[in-house]
Design a protein around this motif. Sequence first.
Motif, mmCIF file in Angstrom:
data_model
loop_
_atom_site.group_PDB
_atom_site.id
_atom_site.type_symbol
_atom_site.label_atom_id
_atom_site.label_comp_id
_atom_site.label_asym_id
_atom_site.label_seq_id
_atom_site.Cartn_x
_atom_site.Cartn_y
_atom_site.Cartn_z
ATOM 1 N N GLN A 66 0.819 -1.212 0.000
ATOM 2 C CA GLN A 66 0.000 0.000 0.000
ATOM 3 C C GLN A 66 0.859 1.271 0.000
ATOM 4 O O GLN A 66 2.090 1.213 -0.017
ATOM 5 N N ASP A 67 0.215 2.424 0.008
ATOM 6 C CA ASP A 67 0.896 3.718 -0.124
ATOM 7 C C ASP A 67 1.936 3.947 0.978
ATOM 8 O O ASP A 67 1.757 3.531 2.123
ATOM 9 N N ASP A 68 3.012 4.658 0.601
ATOM 10 C CA ASP A 68 3.998 5.191 1.546
ATOM 11 C C ASP A 68 4.751 4.120 2.317
ATOM 12 O O ASP A 68 5.249 4.373 3.418
ATOM 13 N N VAL A 69 4.880 2.956 1.734
ATOM 14 C CA VAL A 69 5.678 1.887 2.338
ATOM 15 C C VAL A 69 7.121 2.029 1.864
ATOM 16 O O VAL A 69 7.379 2.334 0.701
ATOM 17 N N ASP B 50 -3.823 -12.969 -0.678
ATOM 18 C CA ASP B 50 -2.736 -12.028 -0.897
ATOM 19 C C ASP B 50 -1.856 -11.853 0.338
ATOM 20 O O ASP B 50 -2.334 -11.892 1.473
ATOM 21 N N THR B 51 -0.572 -11.640 0.099
ATOM 22 C CA THR B 51 0.326 -11.089 1.103
ATOM 23 C C THR B 51 0.166 -9.575 1.065
ATOM 24 O O THR B 51 0.223 -8.970 -0.009
ATOM 25 N N VAL B 52 -0.034 -8.936 2.224
ATOM 26 C CA VAL B 52 -0.369 -7.514 2.261
ATOM 27 C C VAL B 52 0.593 -6.770 3.184
ATOM 28 O O VAL B 52 0.838 -7.207 4.319
ATOM 29 N N ILE B 53 1.105 -5.636 2.695
ATOM 30 C CA ILE B 53 1.915 -4.733 3.504
ATOM 31 C C ILE B 53 1.140 -3.421 3.614
ATOM 32 O O ILE B 53 0.920 -2.729 2.618
ATOM 33 N N GLY B 54 0.724 -3.050 4.821
ATOM 34 C CA GLY B 54 -0.158 -1.906 5.022
ATOM 35 C C GLY B 54 0.532 -0.566 4.848
ATOM 36 O O GLY B 54 1.760 -0.440 4.977
ATOM 37 N N GLU B 55 -0.250 0.444 4.593
ATOM 38 C CA GLU B 55 0.285 1.774 4.288
ATOM 39 C C GLU B 55 1.162 2.302 5.417
ATOM 40 O O GLU B 55 0.916 2.068 6.597
ATOM 41 N N GLY B 56 2.214 3.022 5.008
ATOM 42 C CA GLY B 56 3.088 3.671 5.966
ATOM 43 C C GLY B 56 4.051 2.763 6.700
ATOM 44 O O GLY B 56 4.841 3.229 7.528
ATOM 45 N N THR B 57 4.028 1.481 6.420
ATOM 46 C CA THR B 57 4.912 0.542 7.106
ATOM 47 C C THR B 57 6.349 0.720 6.637
ATOM 48 O O THR B 57 6.610 0.984 5.459
ATOM 49 N N ARG C 13 -0.974 -1.331 9.063
ATOM 50 C CA ARG C 13 -0.512 0.028 8.739
ATOM 51 C C ARG C 13 0.517 0.507 9.761
ATOM 52 O O ARG C 13 0.416 0.231 10.944
ATOM 53 N N HIS C 14 1.529 1.199 9.258
ATOM 54 C CA HIS C 14 2.519 1.889 10.095
ATOM 55 C C HIS C 14 3.237 0.942 11.062
ATOM 56 O O HIS C 14 3.554 1.318 12.191
#
Length: 345
Positions: free
Chosen positions: A220-223, A238-245, A261-262
Motif C-alpha cells: 500500500q501507499d507510503d511503504v 494475498d500477502t499484504v503490507i499496510g500503508e506507511g509501514t 498500517r505503520h
Amino acid sequence: MSEPRFFELPASVSLKTVAAWADAEIYRGDETLEISEVAPLEDAGAGALVFFDNTAYLNQLEATGAAACLVGKRHREKVPEGVAVLVCSEAYRSWAMVLAHLYPAAMTPKDPLISGVSERAVVDPAAILEENITVEPGAVIGADVEIGSGTVIRANAVIGRGVKIGRDCVIGANCTVQHTVLGNRVCLHPGVCSGQDGFGYAMGPQGHLKVPQVGRVIIQDDVEIGANTTIDRGANRDTVIGEGTKIDNQVQIGHNVVVGRHCVLVSQVGLSGSCTLEDFVAIGGKTGVRGHITIGMGAQVAAVSVVNDDLAAGGRYGGTPAKPVKQWFREVAAVRKLAERGDES
C-alpha cells in the motif's frame, strides 16, 4: 583522490527558520544566527546544528562546539553556554523534520542516472507508462505492466508481467518485482524481491509436493522496504503490507502474511506464512514469528525473540518464547541467581 560529498551542503538558514521547521521554541540564542550544516555532537563546529535526547551522550554535549542544539525541555539546562537552545517536544523527530528541509535529496533516492526511458532498457510494447517516468539502463519491464507518473525504475530492475506500480515510487537497482501491486510513493531499496513463490509444499514419505502459489503481494501507499528484503506472494490469498509501514534490510515475509498500517520491522525479522500483524506493531531485529498467529495492534517485540503464540494489543514482549517483558526479566534474573549459586558451591 578528492573526498566525495554525496549530499551537498545546504544554503545557510536562520535559527528562526530552523525553529519553525522543527516546531521548536528558541529558548536561548539569536534568531538571526546562521545554521550552515548538521553534525554529531562530538564533531560539531561553528554553524552546526546538533540534537540531544540520550543522557549516554552527555559528555559529548558538554564539550560540543555546535552553534545550536535541539533538545527536550527536561534537558535544556544541560546545553553548554554559547550554544543556542531550541526546545521541542521530541528532539529526534524535530531533527528529522529539519533534515528533510535541508537535505530533501536524502529523503527518497530519486536522483536518476538519466532522464526519461533509457535506450538500453527493455520495455515491452504492451506496458503502459504514464508521463514523467524514468527507466534506467538495464531495466526490464514486462507486458501489461502499468507504471504511474513520477516513478523511477533504477538500473537492472526487473518488473514482471502485469505488475502495477503507482505514482512517485522508486524501484531500486536490481529489484525483482512480480505478481505485485504497489500503491503510491512506495520505495523499494536495491535488491528487494517481491512476489516470488511462497514456500509451500505438501510434505510426505513419497516426497514433497509443490503447492502452486496463486496469490499476489499488495504493497500500500507510503511503504518503504530496505535492501535485500524478500516478500513472498500469497498461496491462496494475498500477502499484504499496510500503508506507511517501514521495513529494514534483509527481512523475510512469508506467503499470506498480513502486515498492518505503520508497522516497523527491523533487520533480519522473519515472518512465517499466514501470520498477521495489526497496525503499529514494532518488531526488533532477528526476531522470528511463527505462522498462523496474530500480534495485536501497537504491540512491541524485543530483538532476538521468538513469537510462538498470539500477542495481545499494546503489550511489550521479549524472549524465547516471547512473553510480557516484566515476566521475561524476572525469569532472566532468576536464572542469573541460580547460576551465581552454582558458582559459589
